[in-house]
Structure formats: C-alpha cells, structure tokens
Design an enzyme around this catalytic site. Structure first.
Site, PDB file in Angstrom:
ATOM      1  N   GLU A 107      42.998  43.454  51.734  1.00  0.00           N
ATOM      2  CA  GLU A 107      42.360  43.303  53.052  1.00  0.00           C
ATOM      3  C   GLU A 107      42.994  42.094  53.750  1.00  0.00           C
ATOM      4  O   GLU A 107      42.388  41.036  53.895  1.00  0.00           O
ATOM      5  CB  GLU A 107      40.852  43.115  52.916  1.00  0.00           C
ATOM      6  N   HIS A 117      39.618  48.798  51.529  1.00  0.00           N
ATOM      7  CA  HIS A 117      40.449  48.371  52.661  1.00  0.00           C
ATOM      8  C   HIS A 117      41.915  48.762  52.455  1.00  0.00           C
ATOM      9  O   HIS A 117      42.411  49.666  53.094  1.00  0.00           O
ATOM     10  CB  HIS A 117      40.316  46.872  52.924  1.00  0.00           C
TER      11      HIS A 117
END
Length: 446
Positions: free
Chosen positions: A166, A202
């Site tokens: 992420e 993510h």
C-alpha cells in the site's frame, strides 16, 4: 466522520447490548444491498463491558469479557447463526484478527498467540490474522520475522491476510520513519508471499513487480482492491488508472473490498463496487467474475464454498431476471441511434467476419432482435452496450474467382427488421485466397 466520533463509535459497539444490535444492523444492511457474505477485520483488543459508575479508572466501564474477548465473539457467533436462520439466502460472516504495524514486537507476539487461540476456539468464525495501519509509517513484516518464525516453529496453524504494497514510493527509497527497520515498504509484498498469505490487501506496488504478479497467478493469491480508500489517501489519483484493473485483466485474482469506510464517511457496502464499475470499464461479465472471486478467495472451507455458490447462483439468476425485466420496460424510443463506423469494413465472401458497429444510443435494441444488413443479406447482431453492437458478416455467394471486391451498403435494425437505419457505410466482400491457386497468384504478381 470525525476521528473523535470514530473512536467513540469503536468503543460503543463493545458494550454488551450494543454489540448484538450493531451486528444485527450490519448484517441486515449488507443483505439489503444484496451482499450475502462478509469478512471484516478487527483488533485483538475487543472486550465486552457494561456500564458501572463505580469503575472510575475505566471511565465507567466494567469489563465482563476475558482478555481474549471470547464473550464478544460468542455474541457475534450467536447473532450470525440467528440471522442465517431468519435469512437463509445469507451465506455467512468471518473475521480477520488484526494487529497494528506500529506495535512493539512483544505486543505482536501476544497478538499472534491470541489470534491462534481464537482461531482454534472459533474455527468457523475466525479467518486468520493481518497487520494493519499505514505501511510507510509502520514496521515491515521483516521487522517481525522472529515473531512469525516462533509461531511457525511451534507448528501453530494461522492463515494470514496481509496488507502489503500500500504505497506509491519506489523500491529503492526507504520510506519507513523507524531507523531500526531498514526495509522499504514494497518489500512487504515478497515477505507476505513467503509467509503464505491467502490474500494481499491493496497491492498498489505490485504494478512495479511483474514477477510477483506471475507468482500471485500461479499461487492463486488474490489482491484486495480498495478503490475509495486508495483515492482518498492519494495512492491513486484517478480511478480510471487504478492498477487493480490491470491485475484483473492480466489474470491476477482480484476482489473488491472496503477499507475503513466509516473513517471516510460512507456507510454503504457497495460504494467501492460502484467506483470500480464506473472507473474501470467493467461489464456484466466482469462483475460476475469479481463477485465469484469474493467467494473463491474467501476464508471459507471447501464445503462452505459449495453451499455459498449455490446460494449466490440463485441470487445472481434472480438479479439477471429482474434486471432484464426492468430493462425491457424502459421507454428509450425517443432517442435516435447514431451509427458512426464499422470495423473491420471488409471480410471474406465465405462470411463469419466479426464486425463491430460503433455509435451511440443503441439502448433501444435491449430485449429486441438486432439485424445487420450487408446489401440484401442479413445476420443477427448482439447488443454489447449502448455504444457497441457486434454481428458476423453473412456468406456472399459468388461464381468463380476474381480479384474484384464487392461492396455492399451496411444498415442495421434494432427491432427485428421492422425498421432499418441506413448509413453511408459499406462492407467489402473479398474472395478467400487459396494456397497454390495459380489464378490468385497471377492476380497478386501480375
């Protein structure tokens, strides 16, 4: 939603009575949006309490749960079972226990042991473990390698569902603000895979690691895409350029998730689905595949998945029938269609060339038979969307072999041939070239 209210809300739902009401409301809200299965992530520090004004040190809270929060999970388990009894179309609910990336090694060690205990105590409810919070500011997975290794050495079984990648920082830039942790954020992708993660949360940085994309495909590890969160936090500037659509088209398993929706001020379960649908160019087949992925790459057992597919297939078929009925009832005849171009605009006389018809306002062909006319010959078309129809060129009978092409005017009907819309477009029929045919060779080289 303000951070203060968010924290207050997190504390309120652990009240013994409110926990039950909160779970009931969450499951009902999900089913109201046709969400049949849920997995959420929650801290290891949740414990039930009741109000007691004599408990001044804990601000009027008297905790009635043990240190592992088992009473809270028992309440949740009971609510889920009752909800499924009342709503048999609902599939189920599971929870991923989460620790914080900013915690100490000792705290993570305690979290892991607690998660193992809860996974053994509630195998049908607890899915596994994750480390959450901002990766660029928190510790890396490698920083906790000893804690994970200790768990592995003790032969404790605990599935992982790690947040990883992420970030939009390059690999060679150390983003962590912690000098004792000399690992870049993208390295978490490698370590998550080595630790056997079931999914990757993510995965923004995967776009820079094509080798890892191949690994995810071969190991069937899904990426949890979070469209709203990724834009709100600045990892993605434009939803149309979200890397998850590249993963999905490339064959990397992908699912759509919501990351901290309360923090970002929205209450709906399907907001991220809407963002993905509007920004990623998804069609109905894509939505079906993504929904199917949610079950296939869930934490459910094989038997649970078989039951889930049966319930979901029934709901999907009902959705298609109702959507078709609604679409067929739309009044779209006030808008005139526009036919802009066809591609390709030539094909063999033997027919079968897939021709794409581009234009606007093709919605009037919904629930109608589309016919494409090539001169005097017609073929059945297929409505793809409001801007695209496809049809195969018909067989064009001819005698002998000639170098000449035959052009035919193209027109189209959206109502089973009752009305044809003429265009200035033409489709050229060319003769098939046969190998070693002397007459064709003469035409080509003559």
């Amino acid at each position: 939603m303000s951070p203060l209210f968010n924290l207050a809300g997190s504390s309120l739902v652990d009240h013994a009575n409110i926990t039950i009401k909160h779970m009931e409301a969450m499951l009902k809200a999900a089913l109201d949006e046709n969400v049949q299965y849920l997995e959420t992530k929650s801290s290891t520090y949740r414990k039930l309490y009741v109000l007691d004004p004599t408990q001044t040190e804990t601000h009027g809270k008297r905790f009635i749960d043990n240190e592992n929060g088992e009473m809270e999970l028992e309440s949740v388990d009971s609510v889920v079972k009752d909800f499924i009894m009342k709503h048999p179309e609902f599939i189920g609910y599971k929870r991923v226990i989460s620790g914080s990336r900013g915690a100490s090694k000792q705290n993570i060690r305690n979290d892991l042991l607690k998660a193992v205990h809860l996974y053994q105590r509630f195998p049908h409810l607890i899915a596994g473990y994750d480390l959450v919070a901002e990766e660029d500011r928190g510790y890396s997975l490698m920083f906790f390698q000893e804690e994970f290794s200790t768990l592995l050495a003790a032969h404790h079984k605990l599935p992982y569902f790690f947040h990883a990648g992420e970030t939009n920082w390059p690999d060679d830039l150390l983003t962590s603000m912690r000098p004792e942790d000399p690992f870049s954020t993208p390295a978490n992708l490698y370590d998550a895979i080595v630790l056997g993660t079931k999914r990757i949360g993510h995965g923004i940085a995967l776009a820079n690691h094509p080798y890892l994309m191949e690994v995810l495909k071969s190991k069937k590890i899904a990426v949890e895409a979070n469209p709203v969160s990724n834009m709100m936090l600045g990892y993605v500037q434009d939803q149309r350029h979200h890397p998850a659509i590249t993963y999905f088209r490339y064959g990397v398993p992908a699912v759509i998730s919501a990351d901290d929706p309360a923090t970002f001020g929205y209450d709906y379960f399907t907001t991220d689905w809407y963002e993905a649908f509007m920004g990623w160019g998804l069609d109905l087949a894509d939505l079906r595949q993504l929904a199917n992925n949610s079950l296939q790459y869930s934490a459910m057992s094989s038997d649970e998945k078989m039951n889930a597919y049966a319930k979901w297939d029934s709901a999907w078929n009902k959705f298609i029938q109702e959507t078709k009925k609604e679409a067929c009832g739309l009044n779209v005849h006030g808008t005139q269609p526009f036919i802009g171009s066809i591609f390709p605009n030539e094909g063999y006389v033997s027919g079968g060339t897939k021709v794409q018809v581009f234009g606007r306002n093709f919605e009037r062909s919904i629930c109608q038979t589309v016919l494409c006319k090539f001169g005097n010959d017609t073929s059945t078309g297929r409505y793809v969307n409001n801007n695209l129809i496809t049809c195969n060129s018909p067989v064009k009978l001819s005698h002998g072999i000639s170098s000449q092409t035959n052009s035919a005017p193209f027109s189209i009907s959206f109502n089973n041939g009752n009305t044809f819309y003429s265009t200035n477009l033409t489709f050229s029929f060319i003769h098939n070239i046969k190998e070693n045919d002397p007459s064709i060779i003469g035409v080509i080289i003559g």
